[in-house]
Design a protein around this motif. Structure first.
Motif, mmCIF file in Angstrom:
data_model
loop_
_atom_site.group_PDB
_atom_site.id
_atom_site.type_symbol
_atom_site.label_atom_id
_atom_site.label_comp_id
_atom_site.label_asym_id
_atom_site.label_seq_id
_atom_site.Cartn_x
_atom_site.Cartn_y
_atom_site.Cartn_z
ATOM 1 N N PRO A 193 1.151 -1.078 0.305
ATOM 2 C CA PRO A 193 -0.343 0.456 -0.136
ATOM 3 C C PRO A 193 0.642 1.447 -0.036
ATOM 4 O O PRO A 193 0.457 2.036 0.067
ATOM 5 C CB PRO A 193 -1.033 -0.908 1.631
ATOM 6 C CG PRO A 193 -0.107 -0.966 2.195
ATOM 7 C CD PRO A 193 1.324 -1.924 1.932
ATOM 8 N N ASN A 194 1.556 0.945 0.975
ATOM 9 C CA ASN A 194 2.436 2.675 0.614
ATOM 10 C C ASN A 194 4.476 2.126 -0.265
ATOM 11 O O ASN A 194 4.807 3.093 0.908
ATOM 12 C CB ASN A 194 2.650 3.016 1.633
ATOM 13 C CG ASN A 194 2.890 2.146 2.876
ATOM 14 O OD1 ASN A 194 3.233 1.190 2.684
ATOM 15 N ND2 ASN A 194 3.115 2.272 4.123
ATOM 16 N N GLY A 195 4.990 1.532 -0.613
ATOM 17 C CA GLY A 195 6.222 1.096 -0.785
ATOM 18 C C GLY A 195 6.619 2.180 -1.884
ATOM 19 O O GLY A 195 5.796 3.177 -2.428
ATOM 20 N N LEU A 238 10.360 -4.892 2.339
ATOM 21 C CA LEU A 238 10.183 -5.409 3.975
ATOM 22 C C LEU A 238 8.624 -4.191 4.279
ATOM 23 O O LEU A 238 8.597 -3.201 4.341
ATOM 24 C CB LEU A 238 11.199 -4.955 4.563
ATOM 25 C CG LEU A 238 12.511 -6.190 4.313
ATOM 26 C CD1 LEU A 238 13.548 -5.945 5.318
ATOM 27 C CD2 LEU A 238 11.344 -7.492 4.242
ATOM 28 N N GLY A 239 7.785 -4.848 5.554
ATOM 29 C CA GLY A 239 6.635 -4.131 6.076
ATOM 30 C C GLY A 239 5.141 -4.347 5.153
ATOM 31 O O GLY A 239 4.776 -3.750 5.241
ATOM 32 N N LEU A 240 5.390 -4.125 3.895
ATOM 33 C CA LEU A 240 4.566 -3.985 2.597
ATOM 34 C C LEU A 240 3.799 -5.493 3.065
ATOM 35 O O LEU A 240 2.236 -5.507 2.425
ATOM 36 C CB LEU A 240 5.070 -3.654 1.344
ATOM 37 C CG LEU A 240 5.723 -2.174 1.152
ATOM 38 C CD1 LEU A 240 5.742 -2.658 -0.345
ATOM 39 C CD2 LEU A 240 5.169 -1.257 2.153
ATOM 40 N N GLY A 241 3.678 -6.830 3.885
ATOM 41 C CA GLY A 241 2.981 -7.784 3.530
ATOM 42 C C GLY A 241 2.948 -8.465 2.276
ATOM 43 O O GLY A 241 3.782 -8.281 2.079
ATOM 44 N N THR A 242 1.601 -9.391 2.383
ATOM 45 C CA THR A 242 1.975 -10.042 0.985
ATOM 46 C C THR A 242 1.161 -9.067 -0.251
ATOM 47 O O THR A 242 0.712 -8.560 -0.061
ATOM 48 C CB THR A 242 0.621 -11.382 1.278
ATOM 49 O OG1 THR A 242 1.347 -11.942 2.298
ATOM 50 C CG2 THR A 242 0.797 -12.511 0.148
ATOM 51 N N TRP A 243 1.971 -9.673 -1.161
ATOM 52 C CA TRP A 243 1.657 -8.732 -2.502
ATOM 53 C C TRP A 243 0.412 -9.896 -3.240
ATOM 54 O O TRP A 243 0.522 -11.001 -3.366
ATOM 55 C CB TRP A 243 2.767 -8.592 -3.777
ATOM 56 C CG TRP A 243 2.770 -7.995 -4.756
ATOM 57 C CD1 TRP A 243 1.475 -7.348 -4.727
ATOM 58 C CD2 TRP A 243 3.299 -8.733 -5.539
ATOM 59 N NE1 TRP A 243 1.762 -6.725 -6.415
ATOM 60 C CE2 TRP A 243 2.557 -6.863 -6.478
ATOM 61 C CE3 TRP A 243 4.387 -9.486 -6.364
ATOM 62 C CZ2 TRP A 243 3.634 -7.098 -8.213
ATOM 63 C CZ3 TRP A 243 5.063 -8.126 -7.470
ATOM 64 C CH2 TRP A 243 4.495 -7.809 -8.661
ATOM 65 N N TYR A 244 -0.212 -9.570 -3.998
ATOM 66 C CA TYR A 244 -1.826 -10.043 -4.927
ATOM 67 C C TYR A 244 -1.451 -9.438 -6.427
ATOM 68 O O TYR A 244 -2.397 -8.634 -6.194
ATOM 69 C CB TYR A 244 -2.365 -9.988 -4.050
ATOM 70 C CG TYR A 244 -2.777 -10.979 -2.317
ATOM 71 C CD1 TYR A 244 -2.776 -12.012 -1.954
ATOM 72 C CD2 TYR A 244 -2.549 -9.668 -1.358
ATOM 73 C CE1 TYR A 244 -2.973 -12.114 -0.799
ATOM 74 C CE2 TYR A 244 -2.524 -10.350 0.150
ATOM 75 C CZ TYR A 244 -2.705 -11.645 0.109
ATOM 76 O OH TYR A 244 -2.953 -12.018 1.191
ATOM 77 N N ASN A 292 9.293 -11.962 -3.777
ATOM 78 C CA ASN A 292 8.574 -10.705 -3.437
ATOM 79 C C ASN A 292 7.131 -10.945 -2.666
ATOM 80 O O ASN A 292 6.062 -10.556 -2.873
ATOM 81 C CB ASN A 292 7.765 -9.560 -4.956
ATOM 82 C CG ASN A 292 9.021 -9.333 -5.960
ATOM 83 O OD1 ASN A 292 9.384 -8.542 -4.721
ATOM 84 N ND2 ASN A 292 9.471 -9.798 -7.175
ATOM 85 N N ARG A 293 6.892 -12.212 -1.715
ATOM 86 C CA ARG A 293 6.121 -12.506 -0.661
ATOM 87 C C ARG A 293 4.060 -12.755 -0.995
ATOM 88 O O ARG A 293 3.981 -12.026 -1.328
ATOM 89 C CB ARG A 293 5.946 -11.494 -0.245
ATOM 90 C CG ARG A 293 7.442 -11.360 1.861
ATOM 91 C CD ARG A 293 7.190 -10.850 2.504
ATOM 92 N NE ARG A 293 7.714 -9.477 1.951
ATOM 93 C CZ ARG A 293 8.155 -8.771 1.475
ATOM 94 N NH1 ARG A 293 9.747 -9.398 1.905
ATOM 95 N NH2 ARG A 293 8.321 -7.250 1.384
ATOM 96 N N SER A 341 14.606 -3.942 14.788
ATOM 97 C CA SER A 341 15.015 -3.985 14.250
ATOM 98 C C SER A 341 16.498 -5.088 13.391
ATOM 99 O O SER A 341 16.986 -5.665 14.601
ATOM 100 C CB SER A 341 15.426 -2.785 14.169
ATOM 101 O OG SER A 341 16.865 -2.743 15.067
ATOM 102 N N GLU A 342 16.468 -5.579 12.220
ATOM 103 C CA GLU A 342 17.516 -6.529 12.141
ATOM 104 C C GLU A 342 18.989 -5.012 11.868
ATOM 105 O O GLU A 342 19.208 -4.613 11.410
ATOM 106 C CB GLU A 342 17.540 -7.213 10.942
ATOM 107 C CG GLU A 342 16.728 -8.432 10.269
ATOM 108 C CD GLU A 342 16.362 -8.476 9.242
ATOM 109 O OE1 GLU A 342 16.409 -9.944 9.102
ATOM 110 O OE2 GLU A 342 16.500 -7.980 8.116
ATOM 111 N N LEU A 343 20.176 -5.846 12.260
ATOM 112 C CA LEU A 343 21.098 -5.939 12.515
ATOM 113 C C LEU A 343 21.743 -5.213 10.361
ATOM 114 O O LEU A 343 21.929 -4.594 10.143
ATOM 115 C CB LEU A 343 22.780 -6.338 13.127
ATOM 116 C CG LEU A 343 24.246 -5.904 12.589
ATOM 117 C CD1 LEU A 343 24.204 -4.251 13.821
ATOM 118 C CD2 LEU A 343 24.633 -6.784 13.717
#
Length: 905
Positions: A123-125, A162-168, A188-189, A669-671
């Motif tokens: 939604p907001n990438g 990351l953080g955008l969730g699953t892509w349809y 791309n999930r 968060s990831e190093l």
């Protein structure tokens, strides 16, 4: 500059997996190679020699940007789209025209690409927003056009943020590209598709990569209507039982020549019987990281794939008993190669359970063989007898951990001498003996050599004559090498990007020529007997060096030398090197430094307050020095701090309550993504490693555990005061150690909300009160120690706290209940003053609170006296009367008092 490089091998690997396809135009061969070369590089960084499809699961769908011999800067020429120069010059102005072969306009394809980008970003990438601009879409990132300037390839692997969730995605967006031949959407999930049947309109599609996506199966049945499909990559798609029937659609792909089903937990029960049986044209097959040990039907189907050129069965728990008789002849491991797979170019059977003796002479007549990986089995590989001569010319050889030539003097395989095109060799962990062979180090084609974990002795041999090595990667760590480091290494190995000589017996000073290795990115000289000073050209203005590891030597400099103007330095490891003095401003202009380890030295003085000037610094290890004074408040400004270890010093004062300002301790968060934490290509042994003390033990963290590790260790100091209740807000903290201090007060009940906490050590302090019963809500806790305090009351004994024995509580006479033998005589009651003391603990050490109290006291005291005098006339009269009365009394009782006052006036 030498034209060939490791990238050449990468291109060979791609050509190996691609050029075996017939009936393909030269243009498409170039496109496929250029598009996937980058992916093969990433695979080499992750697991060398595995010929996977683009963005295979081995790297979790993430392109590596860690400085290494394969960093992206080497590959920029392969990332640009391919357009024939003549075509571009003659037709670049026709983007608004009509295609002569069909009715699609260039503008329609440009609009469809922008719609695809917008769908990718929902939604907001913001992926590709800055790359996909202008009308000349043939030069956009990941887009390749044909001679009619219509889209031929779309490469969007691992572009969804990351953080955008699953892509349809909507498959109708792809139906606009009727000439499309290659589509890469891995990592791309992707879940389900909107109108998946629209995929059938891409009748020219030859390459489809959907790997590393949680597909739900709706797209797989549509693949059967792609008549031109030749390559299909479905690794790491997490198939479920409901997904299995959809796989039968693949049985109809009669033209399929490359198939990747790796890392999918595949076995005989969840793959349709027709799949491999019907795909008799397969030439490249990846089945690594599955469950094939009990899958005789799948393995037997390999017998019918007589055209196979690339076979990857890595990491499947295979042994001789699990392989059907059609592949084995009397248990002889490689016999199936001769009986069925005579065209074999690449064979990968590493990380299985094959055992017994294998003569490498068995492969002598495989003239097409380029890549072979037998590593990490229980094989005893013999390369020296019987006498033989290879008909092949290898590009890649991996015999890691193969008990190599145990009965032949543990020598380096002599057949390598005749390999005139070999580029990568792995012979590590074989107990090989003798001196390093100069013909091996100075081979004119060799660019990567790993000899770690053997028993080589002597020093690094000099070249014969004026020969120069073209090695980019050299790992000779963990051997018995000794003597002085070569002072001519800059001339002998000018192309080195990675050099590891750690865990040997080298002595003397580091030659200044090491600083002349201008391409060097990783240097590990740790755990030797080096001394003297670190060359200035190795620690200043060295712009390529990313990882400098010098720990475990004997430099014994009076203070930490200056490290400055090293724009790529990420990891600086100076543990136990004998540095003394104070930690002055020794680190200057290290803009991307992430890890600093100067523990186990003799540093004294105050902990500096300039660490916050390094915005990316995530791990600071200062333990086992002689620092004193208080903990700098400026550390609270380090928003990316993951691990802070100040243990075993002489620090005093209170624990700063402002640690709750550190974002990375409050939100996980990831190093670095795990796939970006490799610093070489040596099978995971050279991932970024950091020694940390957690759960009461010192251990080396690497990969995923290091990527998410967070910890605060202030143990074995002289800290006083309460434990700030604000520490309970650090809900992303995994380890907290405050043991062996002089802390007082209660255990904050706010600790119960530290949901990620795995280790909590508060032992050997002066804590009082009870253990908060709410603390049993720490569901990930595995180490808990409050021993040797003054705690009392009942021990919470629920959830994970049922696993701790009496050693976690000893030395507290007032504690009772399990796991102690002391029974509680009454229900545990929380001391009434505990809440009040916890509240005071949170603010008592605050400077703002202290000065505010002074100001308020002054204002209140002043106006208590003055305000009545101003407001009330009657009060003024009484006040003056009292003052006059006091003066009168003083004058009568102390006659000399008035005289002294008059004298003063």
């Amino acid at each position: 500059m030498r034209n060939s490089s490791i990238v050449d091998l990468i291109r060979l690997g791609i050509e190996l997996a691609r050029s075996v396809m017939n009936n393909r135009s030269n243009t498409h061969q170039v496109l496929t190679t250029s598009a996937t070369a980058m992916e093969f590089v990433v695979d080499l960084v992750g697991e060398p020699g595995n010929v996977h499809g683009a963005d295979s699961s081995i790297n979790e769908g993430v392109l590596s940007s860690v400085p290494s011999p394969f960093q992206i800067t080497h590959l920029k020429e392969y990332q640009h789209p391919y357009i024939d120069d003549e075509v571009h010059l003659g037709q670049c102005t026709q983007l608004n025209g009509k295609d002569r072969s069909n009715g699609a306009t260039k503008e329609e394809e440009r609009v469809a690409l922008l719609q695809l980008r917008d769908s990718l970003n929902r939604p907001n990438g913001s992926a590709l927003v800055n790359e996909w601009v202008g009308n000349d879409y043939c030069y956009w990132y990941g887009i390749t056009c044909d001679r009619n300037l219509l889209v031929l390839q779309i490469y969007l692997s691992s572009r969804r943020q990351l953080g955008l969730g699953t892509w349809y995605p909507n498959a109708t967006l792809l139906s606009h590209f009727e000439n499309l031949e290659s589509l890469y959407l891995s990592g791309n999930r992707i879940g389900s598709w909107i109108m998946p049947e629209a995929l059938c309109r891409m009748s020219n599609l030859k390459v489809l990569d959907l790997s590393s996506n949680p597909l739900n199966g709706d797209i797989i049945p549509q693949i059967r209507c792609l008549p031109s499909l030749e390559e299909l990559y479905l690794s790491t798609i997490y198939p479920t039982h409901a997904f299995i029937p959809a796989l039968s659609a693949l049985c109809e792909l009669n033209n399929l020549r490359a198939l990747d089903l790796s890392n999918n937990s595949i076995n005989d029960e969840n793959i349709p019987p027709c799949l491999l049986r019907n795909l008799s044209s397969l030439e490249t097959l990846y089945l690594s990281q599955n469950h094939l040990s009990n899958s005789p039907r799948i393995l037997a189907a390999l017998c019918g794939l007589r055209n196979l050129k690339v076979l990857n069965l890595r990491d499947n728990f295979l042994d001789e008993s699990s392989i059907p008789s059609c592949l084995f002849n009397n248990g002889n491991l490689p016999s199936f190669i001769f009986s069925n797979l005579t065209s074999l170019i690449a064979l990968y059977i590493s990380d299985n359970e094959f055992d017994g003796t294998l003569s490498f002479a068995t492969f002598a007549n495989l003239s097409n063989l380029w890549f072979i990986d037998l590593s990490n089995n229980d094989l005893m590989v013999n390369t020296e007898s019987p006498s033989w001569f290879p008909s092949f010319q290898l590009r890649f050889l991996n015999l890691r951990n193969c008990h190599l030539n145990n009965d032949q003097g543990r020598v380096v395989p002599s057949f390598i001498f005749h390999q005139t095109g070999i580029v990568l060799i792995f012979l590590d962990y074989n107990a090989l003996q003798g001196a390093l062979a100069s013909w091996l180090l100075y081979n004119t084609t060799l660019e990567g050599l790993c000899l770690r974990g053997n028993s080589f002795s002597g020093g690094i041999p000099l070249s014969s004559g004026f020969a120069t090595s073209w090695l980019q990667v050299l790992d000779i760590s963990d051997n018995r090498l000794s003597g002085q480091l070569s002072s001519t290494i800059g001339n002998s190995f000018p192309e080195l990007r990675y050099l590891n000589t750690s865990s040997n017996a080298f002595k003397g000073e580091i030659p200044s020529s090491y600083g002349n290795l201008t391409k060097l990115e990783v240097l590990d000289l740790s755990n030797n007997f080096l001394q003297g000073r670190i060359p200035i050209n190795l620690r200043q203005n060295h712009t390529s060096l990313a990882h400098l590891i010098l720990s475990g030597n004997n430099f014994h400099e009076e203070t930490v030398p200056s490290f400055s103007n090293m724009s790529n330095l990420v990891y600086l490891h100076l543990q136990n090197v004998g540095f003394g003095g104070s930690l002055t401003r020794s680190l200057v202009h290290l803009p991307i430094l992430k890890v600093l380890d100067i523990s186990r030295n003799n540093l004294a003085g105050f902990i500096p307050d300039w660490f916050h000037a390094f915005p990316n610094l995530a791990i600071i290890l200062l333990s086992r020095n002689q620092f004193h004074g208080t903990i700098p408040i400026s550390l609270c400004q380090m928003q990316k701090l993951h691990v802070l270890d100040l243990s075993t010093n002489s620090l005093s004062g209170v624990i700063p309550s402002c640690f709750n300002n550190i974002t990375s301790w409050k939100k996980e968060s990831e190093l670095l993504p795990p796939s970006l934490m490799r610093i070489s290509f040596s099978f995971g042994n050279d991932r970024l490693k950091v020694p940390l003390t957690t759960k009461g033990n010192s251990r080396v963290y690497e990969g995923t555990p290091l990527s998410f590790m967070t910890g605060l260790d202030l143990s074995t100091n002289q800290l006083t005061g309460y434990i700030p209740s604000q520490l309970g807000e650090l809900i992303a903290l995994h380890s907290l150690n405050l043991s062996f201090n002089i802390l007082t007060g209660h255990i904050p009940k706010s600790f119960s909300i530290m949901e990620k906490l795995e280790s909590l050590d508060l032992s050997h302090n002066n804590l009082v009160g009870s253990i908060p019963p709410e603390i049993v809500q720490l569901y990930f806790i595995s180490t808990f120690n409050v021993s040797f305090n003054n705690l009392s009351g009942s021990i919470p004994f629920e959830n994970n706290f049922r696993t701790f024995d009496e050693s976690s509580y000893r030395g507290n006479k007032g504690l009772c209940g399990l796991p102690l033998d002391t029974a509680c005589t009454s229900p545990n009651k929380k001391p009434p003053q505990q809440d009040e003391e916890e509240e005071r603990a949170g603010i008592a050490e605050s400077d703002f609170f202290f000065f505010s109290c002074i100001a308020v006291s002054y204002v209140v005291g002043f106006w208590v006296v003055i305000l009545p005098l101003v407001v009330s006339k009657n009060w003024r009269r009484k006040h003056y009367a009292v003052v006059d009365s006091c003066i009168y009394i003083c004058c009568n009782k102390f006659p000399g008092f008035l005289t002294r006052i008059k004298d003063c006036c």
